[in-house]
Design a protein around this motif. Sequence first.
Motif, mmCIF file in Angstrom:
data_model
loop_
_atom_site.group_PDB
_atom_site.id
_atom_site.type_symbol
_atom_site.label_atom_id
_atom_site.label_comp_id
_atom_site.label_asym_id
_atom_site.label_seq_id
_atom_site.Cartn_x
_atom_site.Cartn_y
_atom_site.Cartn_z
ATOM 1 N N LEU A 139 0.849 -1.186 0.000
ATOM 2 C CA LEU A 139 0.000 0.000 0.000
ATOM 3 C C LEU A 139 0.883 1.233 0.000
ATOM 4 C CD1 LEU A 139 -2.586 -0.933 2.802
ATOM 5 C CD2 LEU A 139 -3.077 -0.750 0.353
ATOM 6 N N PRO A 140 0.376 2.378 -0.475
ATOM 7 C CA PRO A 140 1.113 3.625 -0.279
ATOM 8 C C PRO A 140 1.495 3.773 1.190
ATOM 9 C CG PRO A 140 -0.754 4.000 -1.715
ATOM 10 C CD PRO A 140 -0.892 2.588 -1.213
ATOM 11 N N LEU A 141 2.714 4.233 1.432
ATOM 12 C CA LEU A 141 3.295 4.181 2.768
ATOM 13 C C LEU A 141 3.555 5.580 3.308
ATOM 14 C CD1 LEU A 141 4.730 2.650 5.107
ATOM 15 C CD2 LEU A 141 6.813 2.725 3.704
ATOM 16 N N LEU A 142 3.060 5.839 4.526
ATOM 17 C CA LEU A 142 3.344 7.089 5.234
ATOM 18 C C LEU A 142 4.152 6.760 6.479
ATOM 19 C CD1 LEU A 142 3.011 10.109 5.937
ATOM 20 C CD2 LEU A 142 0.807 9.522 6.981
ATOM 21 N N ILE A 143 5.333 7.356 6.612
ATOM 22 C CA ILE A 143 6.174 7.203 7.792
ATOM 23 C C ILE A 143 6.055 8.475 8.617
ATOM 24 C CG2 ILE A 143 8.529 6.853 8.633
ATOM 25 C CD1 ILE A 143 9.129 5.533 5.894
ATOM 26 N N LEU A 144 5.681 8.315 9.885
ATOM 27 C CA LEU A 144 5.467 9.458 10.768
ATOM 28 C C LEU A 144 6.462 9.443 11.919
ATOM 29 C CD1 LEU A 144 1.564 9.541 11.072
ATOM 30 C CD2 LEU A 144 2.995 11.246 9.952
ATOM 31 N N HIS A 145 7.057 10.590 12.199
ATOM 32 C CA HIS A 145 7.908 10.749 13.370
ATOM 33 C C HIS A 145 7.025 10.942 14.615
ATOM 34 C CE1 HIS A 145 10.992 11.238 10.355
ATOM 35 N NE2 HIS A 145 10.395 12.316 9.886
ATOM 36 N N ALA A 237 6.561 12.308 7.115
ATOM 37 C CA ALA A 237 5.905 13.484 7.695
ATOM 38 C C ALA A 237 6.169 13.567 9.193
ATOM 39 C CB ALA A 237 4.397 13.454 7.436
ATOM 40 N N GLY A 238 6.105 14.797 9.699
ATOM 41 C CA GLY A 238 6.253 15.040 11.124
ATOM 42 C C GLY A 238 6.010 16.499 11.429
ATOM 43 N N GLY A 242 10.031 17.249 14.134
ATOM 44 C CA GLY A 242 9.695 16.189 13.193
ATOM 45 C C GLY A 242 9.493 16.725 11.787
ATOM 46 N N GLY A 243 8.981 17.958 11.676
ATOM 47 C CA GLY A 243 8.885 18.594 10.365
ATOM 48 C C GLY A 243 10.253 18.950 9.822
ATOM 49 N N LEU A 244 11.148 19.346 10.725
ATOM 50 C CA LEU A 244 12.510 19.682 10.319
ATOM 51 C C LEU A 244 13.230 18.464 9.765
ATOM 52 C CD1 LEU A 244 14.982 21.542 10.204
ATOM 53 C CD2 LEU A 244 15.374 21.047 12.635
ATOM 54 N N ILE A 245 13.186 17.321 10.471
ATOM 55 C CA ILE A 245 13.890 16.142 9.980
ATOM 56 C C ILE A 245 13.225 15.603 8.715
ATOM 57 C CG2 ILE A 245 12.603 14.550 11.472
ATOM 58 C CD1 ILE A 245 16.291 14.252 10.292
ATOM 59 N N GLY A 261 5.599 15.739 4.337
ATOM 60 C CA GLY A 261 4.628 16.486 5.137
ATOM 61 C C GLY A 261 5.345 17.249 6.229
ATOM 62 N N VAL A 262 5.558 18.536 6.005
ATOM 63 C CA VAL A 262 6.357 19.362 6.908
ATOM 64 C C VAL A 262 5.395 20.218 7.736
ATOM 65 C CG1 VAL A 262 8.256 21.017 7.040
ATOM 66 C CG2 VAL A 262 8.206 19.326 5.194
#
Length: 353
Positions: A139-145, A237-238, A242-245, A261-262
């Motif tokens: 599936l489309p994958l979203l990795i979240l911090h 995204a984070g 988390g947005g910075l990394i 996703g920043v």
Amino acid sequence: MPRVTFQLTLPPGTPPGTLFLTGDHRAWSDDPTDWTFQAGVLHADLPDGLLAQMKVRRVNPDGTTAEEGDAWGGRARAHRVAVLGDTTVLLTVAGWQDASGGATRPPRSAPPREETVLDAPWGAQSVRLWWPEGHEGPLPLLILHDGQNVFDEAPTFAGDSWDAAGAAQALADAGHPVRITALPVNDDRSRRYVPFPFELNGFDSGADEYADWIKGTLLPHLHARFGAVPAQDTALAGSSFGGLITAYAGLRDPGTYGTLGVFSPAVWPADFAFLRWMDGRGDPHSRVWVDMGDHEGNSIQSAQEVITLARNLTLQLAPHVHEARFTVGEGHWHDEPAWRERLPAFLRWWRGA
């Protein structure tokens, strides 16, 4: 300065003690001097346009200090106060923090479907996974911090989560199923997420190590387990650091993530080193979402300055990526409830829903 009147409502059974107000406007001081409630009322002169997070604390008869919490003895989100002229602020205390840490707090959001652990240079890394029922293949994958704040509320810092499973389930119901991988972080957050040496990471950044691990260990593991997912269907995204990394890893490794996703990026460390580092960097195949709330500052003026900074970051990125989008969350503070509210729009934008 405007006169602000705070009126306090306490839960039944509140122990005896001296009640006072603290917050980021006082650097979270435990000194009750000049900030003590009298018969549930406190008057304070505060700067016009102030944006502050505040909490009620209690000095017990034995000299120890307790802080307000939720109804189950866990940590509570701070009260958000915007000073716009003379005003009255109603503060309702739901409970007091206790040794249970809110262990009996009922969840409001769905937990991950599965949790596993992978080896990482910093030790065991928890990986929290969710995908919609009936979709077991790639599936489309979203990795979240900040994966501790992503699903259910139990492991969160202050009882608020992104409700990522709820947002992703709504997306699946609309015909766009995705898999979410969330990576919890501990007190090493500043080191792992900030790619430049500064005070909070002890002048020793571990961001490259973290980004290398995501690319070289996590992604291969997920592809082997669930099936390969192309870069254009992989998102990172984070929020805040988390947005910075997210922005750093995406620009550092072009071609790895199709969407970034920043959320509310905290780009201030090391005298805004990221803004200098990103100059000229990009990924012509990547789409980048940048957002900011209009209450993310210690005053209305500073919040507008942060919005301008994030908008300019987006404009700087735009010529170097496939698409750059900037949005502002009205009435949004720098917190999980704001990111929870903006996540569904990001998911729809990512999947073209």
